[in-house]
Design a protein around this motif. Structure first.
Motif: not given
Length: 190
Positions: A95-115
């Motif tokens: 909803l309100f897509a025109r106001y979106r900054d970032q919506n992302e799907v991410e992955i981490s292979l190091d327990g969440g230290a980096t994505f």
């Protein structure tokens, strides 16, 4: 003999249908309809001034009505060392897509230290029941995989995650449209 002729076609059809249906191994199937939020083994990393990810009606919702936010909703650890092909399947609302900054799907292979970014939700329109399918086969063999839904915004949009599935069924690539010529030679008389 007549009974055999009648049963044979239905037996062949049943056998063909059973052979065409692959076995499915589901590693994660979250509908966000449990009694607690975030669900068991999920983690919310709220780095903003809003409430962050919240429980909706059978969905996880992030709405940003004020202030800067950079929040993640992180899945439980997934063991992708058990096979060679995996798929990620998401149903979401925007909803309100025109106001979106970032919506992302991410992955981490190091327990969440980096994505690392897997996908960016960049649909230019609002929608309900939108779908995203990703092939996670490149991560097969990894014993500790985390997925995250990252919301970045400052008085931005509303993103709802309705259902998350990770299974051994990567998305099927749709057939490509054939390359047609860009110019045509007129047929004499037409």
């Amino acid at each position: 003999l007549d009974v055999l002729r009648l049963l044979l076609p239905s037996s062949v059809v049943a056998l063909l249908l059973a052979a065409a249906a692959p076995a499915q191994n589901v590693l994660l199937d979250e509908h966000f309809d449990g009694a607690s939020f975030p669900p068991t083994d999920w983690v919310e990393l709220n780095n903003g001034v809003s409430l962050g990810w919240e429980a909706g009606v059978s969905r996880a919702v992030h709405a940003d009505w004020f202030g800067a936010n950079d929040n993640r909703l992180v899945s439980p650890s997934l063991d992708l060392s058990t096979g060679s092909s995996f798929g990620f399947h998401l149903t979401y609302d925007q909803l309100f897509a025109r106001y979106r900054d970032q919506n992302e799907v991410e992955i981490s292979l190091d327990g969440g230290a980096t994505f690392d970014r897997l996908a960016v939700i960049d649909t230019p329109f609002d929608g309900v029941g939108l779908e995203l399918d990703l092939d996670l086969s490149a991560y097969a063999g990894q014993p500790d995989v985390l997925l995250a839904f990252r919301y970045v915004g400052d008085c931005a949009n509303e993103w709802s995650v309705d259902r998350v599935v990770v299974d051994d069924q990567p998305p099927v690539t749709p057939p490509r449209w054939p390359a047609l010529p860009t110019t045509f030679i007129p047929w004499e008389g037409y």
